[in-house]
Motif scaffolding. Structure first.
Motif, PDB file in Angstrom:
ATOM      1  N   GLY A   1       0.833  -1.204   0.000  1.00  0.00           N
ATOM      2  CA  GLY A   1       0.000   0.000   0.000  1.00  0.00           C
ATOM      3  C   GLY A   1       0.863   1.247   0.000  1.00  0.00           C
ATOM      4  N   LEU A   2       0.583   2.149  -0.922  1.00  0.00           N
ATOM      5  CA  LEU A   2       1.322   3.406  -0.969  1.00  0.00           C
ATOM      6  C   LEU A   2       0.758   4.407   0.031  1.00  0.00           C
ATOM      7  CD1 LEU A   2       1.880   3.801  -4.811  1.00  0.00           C
ATOM      8  CD2 LEU A   2       3.379   2.775  -3.086  1.00  0.00           C
ATOM      9  N   ILE A   3      -0.554   4.636  -0.058  1.00  0.00           N
ATOM     10  CA  ILE A   3      -1.181   5.554   0.887  1.00  0.00           C
ATOM     11  C   ILE A   3      -2.655   5.190   1.022  1.00  0.00           C
ATOM     12  CG2 ILE A   3      -1.700   7.289  -0.885  1.00  0.00           C
ATOM     13  CD1 ILE A   3      -1.227   9.423   1.304  1.00  0.00           C
ATOM     14  N   SER A   4      -3.164   5.340   2.232  1.00  0.00           N
ATOM     15  CA  SER A   4      -4.578   5.100   2.512  1.00  0.00           C
ATOM     16  C   SER A   4      -5.048   6.152   3.509  1.00  0.00           C
ATOM     17  CB  SER A   4      -4.788   3.693   3.081  1.00  0.00           C
ATOM     18  OG  SER A   4      -6.128   3.510   3.492  1.00  0.00           O
ATOM     19  N   ILE A   5      -6.034   6.933   3.116  1.00  0.00           N
ATOM     20  CA  ILE A   5      -6.576   7.992   3.977  1.00  0.00           C
ATOM     21  C   ILE A   5      -8.080   7.773   4.115  1.00  0.00           C
ATOM     22  CG2 ILE A   5      -6.904  10.466   4.310  1.00  0.00           C
ATOM     23  CD1 ILE A   5      -4.507  10.965   2.548  1.00  0.00           C
ATOM     24  N   ARG A   6      -8.571   7.808   5.348  1.00  0.00           N
ATOM     25  CA  ARG A   6     -10.007   7.736   5.597  1.00  0.00           C
ATOM     26  C   ARG A   6     -10.370   8.791   6.634  1.00  0.00           C
ATOM     27  NH1 ARG A   6     -11.922   1.541   6.272  1.00  0.00           N
ATOM     28  NH2 ARG A   6     -13.781   2.398   5.290  1.00  0.00           N
ATOM     29  N   SER A   7     -11.407   9.528   6.350  1.00  0.00           N
ATOM     30  CA  SER A   7     -11.876  10.573   7.252  1.00  0.00           C
ATOM     31  C   SER A   7     -13.362  10.348   7.504  1.00  0.00           C
ATOM     32  CB  SER A   7     -11.638  11.954   6.630  1.00  0.00           C
ATOM     33  OG  SER A   7     -12.261  12.953   7.410  1.00  0.00           O
ATOM     34  N   LEU A   8     -13.678   9.788   8.667  1.00  0.00           N
ATOM     35  CA  LEU A   8     -15.062   9.504   9.042  1.00  0.00           C
ATOM     36  C   LEU A   8     -15.479  10.525  10.104  1.00  0.00           C
ATOM     37  CD1 LEU A   8     -14.869   5.599   9.281  1.00  0.00           C
ATOM     38  CD2 LEU A   8     -15.395   7.032   7.290  1.00  0.00           C
ATOM     39  N   THR A   9     -15.971  11.653   9.647  1.00  0.00           N
ATOM     40  CA  THR A   9     -16.346  12.750  10.535  1.00  0.00           C
ATOM     41  C   THR A   9     -17.858  12.733  10.736  1.00  0.00           C
ATOM     42  OG1 THR A   9     -14.578  14.026   9.498  1.00  0.00           O
ATOM     43  CG2 THR A   9     -16.086  15.210  10.940  1.00  0.00           C
TER      44      THR A   9
ATOM     45  N   TRP B   1     -14.888  10.872   3.700  1.00  0.00           N
ATOM     46  CA  TRP B   1     -14.270  10.511   2.419  1.00  0.00           C
ATOM     47  C   TRP B   1     -13.087   9.574   2.657  1.00  0.00           C
ATOM     48  CZ3 TRP B   1      -9.154  12.016   1.842  1.00  0.00           C
ATOM     49  CH2 TRP B   1      -8.696  12.979   2.739  1.00  0.00           C
ATOM     50  N   GLN B   2     -12.635   8.956   1.584  1.00  0.00           N
ATOM     51  CA  GLN B   2     -11.477   8.069   1.658  1.00  0.00           C
ATOM     52  C   GLN B   2     -10.800   8.013   0.295  1.00  0.00           C
ATOM     53  OE1 GLN B   2     -13.346   4.379   2.876  1.00  0.00           O
ATOM     54  NE2 GLN B   2     -13.516   3.641   0.786  1.00  0.00           N
ATOM     55  N   VAL B   3      -9.501   7.683   0.306  1.00  0.00           N
ATOM     56  CA  VAL B   3      -8.736   7.479  -0.919  1.00  0.00           C
ATOM     57  C   VAL B   3      -7.614   6.492  -0.597  1.00  0.00           C
ATOM     58  CG1 VAL B   3      -7.200   9.437  -0.470  1.00  0.00           C
ATOM     59  CG2 VAL B   3      -7.505   8.622  -2.800  1.00  0.00           C
ATOM     60  N   GLU B   4      -7.309   5.615  -1.565  1.00  0.00           N
ATOM     61  CA  GLU B   4      -6.301   4.576  -1.341  1.00  0.00           C
ATOM     62  C   GLU B   4      -5.696   4.171  -2.675  1.00  0.00           C
ATOM     63  OE1 GLU B   4      -5.944   0.273   1.012  1.00  0.00           O
ATOM     64  OE2 GLU B   4      -7.895   0.999   0.320  1.00  0.00           O
ATOM     65  N   THR B   5      -4.395   3.855  -2.667  1.00  0.00           N
ATOM     66  CA  THR B   5      -3.746   3.351  -3.866  1.00  0.00           C
ATOM     67  C   THR B   5      -2.600   2.434  -3.480  1.00  0.00           C
ATOM     68  OG1 THR B   5      -2.732   3.975  -5.976  1.00  0.00           O
ATOM     69  CG2 THR B   5      -2.130   5.283  -4.064  1.00  0.00           C
ATOM     70  N   GLY B   6      -2.287   1.481  -4.377  1.00  0.00           N
ATOM     71  CA  GLY B   6      -1.210   0.527  -4.125  1.00  0.00           C
ATOM     72  C   GLY B   6      -1.444  -0.760  -4.880  1.00  0.00           C
TER      73      GLY B   6
ATOM     74  N   GLY C   1     -19.154  10.212   1.381  1.00  0.00           N
ATOM     75  CA  GLY C   1     -20.475   9.941   1.949  1.00  0.00           C
ATOM     76  C   GLY C   1     -20.612  10.586   3.309  1.00  0.00           C
ATOM     77  N   PHE C   2     -21.269   9.859   4.228  1.00  0.00           N
ATOM     78  CA  PHE C   2     -21.599  10.454   5.516  1.00  0.00           C
ATOM     79  C   PHE C   2     -21.298   9.486   6.652  1.00  0.00           C
ATOM     80  CE2 PHE C   2     -24.750  12.132   2.420  1.00  0.00           C
ATOM     81  CZ  PHE C   2     -24.256  13.428   2.357  1.00  0.00           C
ATOM     82  N   THR C   3     -21.064  10.067   7.840  1.00  0.00           N
ATOM     83  CA  THR C   3     -20.874   9.315   9.071  1.00  0.00           C
ATOM     84  C   THR C   3     -21.828   9.868  10.121  1.00  0.00           C
ATOM     85  OG1 THR C   3     -18.533   8.921   8.570  1.00  0.00           O
ATOM     86  CG2 THR C   3     -19.205   8.649  10.859  1.00  0.00           C
ATOM     87  N   TRP C   4     -22.386   8.986  10.932  1.00  0.00           N
ATOM     88  CA  TRP C   4     -23.327   9.384  11.979  1.00  0.00           C
ATOM     89  C   TRP C   4     -22.846   8.854  13.331  1.00  0.00           C
ATOM     90  CZ3 TRP C   4     -24.492   7.204   7.321  1.00  0.00           C
ATOM     91  CH2 TRP C   4     -25.215   7.994   6.421  1.00  0.00           C
ATOM     92  N   GLN C   5     -23.042   9.661  14.357  1.00  0.00           N
ATOM     93  CA  GLN C   5     -22.709   9.253  15.726  1.00  0.00           C
ATOM     94  C   GLN C   5     -23.956   8.607  16.323  1.00  0.00           C
ATOM     95  OE1 GLN C   5     -19.702  10.985  17.502  1.00  0.00           O
ATOM     96  NE2 GLN C   5     -19.827   9.334  18.978  1.00  0.00           N
ATOM     97  N   LEU C   6     -23.894   7.282  16.519  1.00  0.00           N
ATOM     98  CA  LEU C   6     -25.043   6.553  17.056  1.00  0.00           C
ATOM     99  C   LEU C   6     -25.055   6.521  18.570  1.00  0.00           C
ATOM    100  CD1 LEU C   6     -25.212   3.506  14.618  1.00  0.00           C
ATOM    101  CD2 LEU C   6     -26.248   5.781  14.400  1.00  0.00           C
ATOM    102  N   GLY C   7     -23.930   6.748  19.164  1.00  0.00           N
ATOM    103  CA  GLY C   7     -23.811   6.721  20.616  1.00  0.00           C
ATOM    104  C   GLY C   7     -22.399   7.109  20.996  1.00  0.00           C
ATOM    105  N   ASP C   8     -22.106   7.054  22.284  1.00  0.00           N
ATOM    106  CA  ASP C   8     -20.782   7.403  22.758  1.00  0.00           C
ATOM    107  C   ASP C   8     -19.752   6.402  22.219  1.00  0.00           C
ATOM    108  OD1 ASP C   8     -18.728   8.637  24.097  1.00  0.00           O
ATOM    109  OD2 ASP C   8     -19.145   7.647  26.016  1.00  0.00           O
TER     110      ASP C   8
END
Length: 618
Positions: free
Chosen positions: A465-473, A484-489, A511-518
């Motif tokens: 894997g060269l790079i993998s970025i994931r942002s689940l906000t 969003w996410q991006v990955e290559t390798g 896409g989207f992320t939701w906070q379901l609980g603590d």
């Protein structure tokens, strides 16, 4: 005749006075290899021998080959120190005060001409350096340039100690010079490849506070360093030499943090901070190195504007959150029945939440008179009915998180075929890793290698894997960020006749992320993938799909339940469901259990179970 020769004789006498004295060649060679001279030129040993400067700007060097030859640069500096004082601000003594001071001390240069450096003296007096604070703006999920965090230095005057006026200090920053039209993906790519030049800048600290805590919604950690006024001044002296000087900028090594470590080595000769980062310089790791050097005396935490908004909104129920959002758009609702029906203490919370939301929305926008009027009206309501003091829990220190490089040793089975797996990740963190010091839902990995040894001593490259970025906000009633996410390798996927093929790929999604609980996040992303598969006639095979899952922070560690699918243009459908649980044994040790099932039209469903030991060591 004498009158004719007099100007010539005077010129020769002046030249004789200003000419540089001759120095022993052996002494000059020793000086050129002195660690401090090497630091002043930002030199490093090249792979093929000799020296190479990190500075990629020829304007910095006086000698034609000064970038590669410290001795040539030293000799050129010595010669130029004796130039005509009439040069003023253009004199080498004015352009390079650090070099001048050090060479004067080392060689006893008492005969140097006196030069008036008005521009430098005014600049230095305005900064008036006395002490240094290392500032760490924490990771910010929705920007690839910020997911590592960042470091800068705050330079305080003597009269600012303990009087709460740090906002009047100066911020010393090193950053990439980014084009206005560059988007996040382009920024990430060019930052990896060294496509940006980097420069030092010195500007009011209040501007940086606004940029990081308000514009980018990043928490700030301020580390008071034990540098003396003399050491702080020595560092600022060298910063003058680096004005408008360009370096190559790379995300993972020659970045903001590495450059600041070089400055700390200028401030305190003998520090060996940069030697600890020959390959990567992750900001949190560099803060840890400064801490381990015993240089930190005090730590101060500043929460971001976003964190303050969400903390104030946390006690509100759904109806109160809707009211707070409505108040930010129309303050006439302060006198409406919904607001007036609330108890005074609930009104106070709603009003301040609305005010903070309004100020958050105004960041990085042109001043709007209507927005200002609504803010003022809400502020008046808050003054009449103030809420309780906002208390925000201080999170774990970022430098107390796990180390960035990871060794992996695993054992598992794939459809009753046993294997051992050996892995290395150069940096930095994934969704299941030990969480202290990191935000939940952030992943950024660089240089991931996995090799398997199957029964019968069959070795196989499983992933590069060269790079993998994931942002689940997570989205909120008040804030609606994207994930969003991006990955290559290279990775193994199903091929024809049941074979596993190594394919190159590039994929990403949003896409989207939701906070379901603590500590519980749910996410759903639409994805696109392009790969080169040896069993497919087309050179590139595109696919559309989805990536969804649950990320749960539990008592043992992080658990990830994930379902993915790719639908290729040639009719192939590839699906995967997996479950991974990390057990946090210590800060730098984790035990990971994973199970997954993969489906493909080219192979029977494949089951895999693996137990992996992860050691975070650098």
């Amino acid at each position: 005749m004498f009158r004719t020769l007099l100007p010539v004789l005077l010129a020769l006498a002046s030249f004789a006075v200003q000419a540089a004295p001759r120095h022993d060649p052996a002494s000059l060679q020793t000086l050129a290899e002195h660690p401090y001279w090497i630091s002043l030129g930002h030199y490093q040993r090249s792979l093929l021998g000799g020296w190479r400067s990190y500075i990629d700007d020829p304007a910095f060097f006086l000698a034609a080959d000064g970038e590669r030859l410290p001795l040539a640069e030293l000799q050129a500096t010595l010669e130029s120190l004796h130039a005509d004082p009439a040069l003023g601000d253009d004199h080498v003594q004015c352009r390079y005060p650090s070099r001048t001071r050090w060479l004067r001390d080392q060689l006893g240069l008492t005969e140097l001409p006196a030069v008036e450096c008005a521009e430098y003296d005014t600049w230095y007096a305005d900064i008036d350096p006395h002490s240094t604070v290392l500032v760490f703006p924490d990771a910010y999920l929705n920007s690839p340039s910020s997911m590592f965090g960042h470091t800068l230095l705050r330079i305080d005057r003597a009269d600012m100690q303990g009087n709460g006026t740090a906002l009047l200090s100066y911020a010393l920053n090193f950053g990439a010079m980014v084009g206005e039209m560059d988007n996040s993906i382009l920024y990430a790519w060019k930052g990896l490849a060294g496509g940006y030049p980097g420069q030092f800048s010195l500007l009011p600290y209040r501007d940086k506070i606004s940029e990081y805590s308000s514009l980018e919604n990043r928490d700030l950690w301020e580390y008071q360093l034990d540098l003396t006024p003399e050491e702080t001044g020595r560092m600022i002296e060298h910063v003058w030499e680096l004005r408008q000087i360009r370096f190559d900028y790379f995300f993972f090594d020659e970045n903001c943090s590495f450059r600041l470590l070089e400055l700390l080595e200028i401030a305190r000769p003998g520090l060996r901070l940069t030697d600890q980062f020959p390959l990567t310089a992750i900001p949190a790791d560099t803060v840890r190195a400064v801490k381990e050097a015993g240089m930190i005396t005090e730590v101060n935490y500043r929460p971001s504007r976003e964190k303050e908004l969400l903390a104030r909104a946390e006690p509100l129920d759904a109806d109160e959150l809707r009211l707070a959002r409505a108040l930010a758009a129309d303050t006439r609702l302060l006198q409406g029945s919904a607001c007036q029906a609330l108890p005074a203490e609930r009104q106070a919370l709603v009003q301040e939440t609305s005010y903070r939301l309004l100020r958050y929305q105004a960041v990085n926008r042109e001043r709007d008179p209507d927005n200002a009027a609504r803010s003022y009206e809400l502020l008046q309501a808050i003054n009449r009915n103030p809420p309780p003091r906002l208390e925000i829990d201080i999170p774990p220190l970022p430098e107390d998180g796990h180390e960035s490089r990871t060794w992996q040793l695993a054992a598992g089975t794939q459809d009753h075929l046993a294997f051992a797996e050996y892995g290395l990740r150069m940096a930095y963190h994934d969704l299941n890793d030990n969480l202290d010091g990191f935000p939940l839902g952030a992943q950024i990995e660089l240089g991931k290698l996995r090799v398997r040894q199957y029964e019968g001593n069959h070795w196989q490259l499983e992933e590069l894997g060269l790079i993998s970025i994931r942002s689940l906000t997570p989205r909120h009633a008040l804030l609606k960020p994207w994930s969003w996410q991006v990955e290559t390798g290279l990775e193994r996927v199903a091929g024809k006749d049941g074979r596993q093929q190594l394919v190159g790929h590039l994929n990403g999604g949003g896409g989207f992320t939701w906070q379901l609980g603590d500590g519980l996040l749910a996410y759903g992303l639409a994805t696109l993938r392009v790969e080169h598969h040896p069993d497919v006639a087309a050179k590139l095979s595109p696919a559309a799909g989805f990536d969804s899952g649950l990320l749960w922070r539990n008592g043992a560690g992080n658990m990830l339940l994930e379902a993915q699918a790719d639908y290729f243009h040639n009719g192939e459908v590839r699906r995967r469901i997996g479950l991974t649980q990390q057990l946090e044994l210590s800060r730098d040790l984790g035990l990971r259990l994973s199970a997954q099932r993969q489906f493909s039209q080219w192979a029977n469903p494949q089951n895999e179970l693996m137990l992996q030991l992860r050691w975070y060591y650098y």
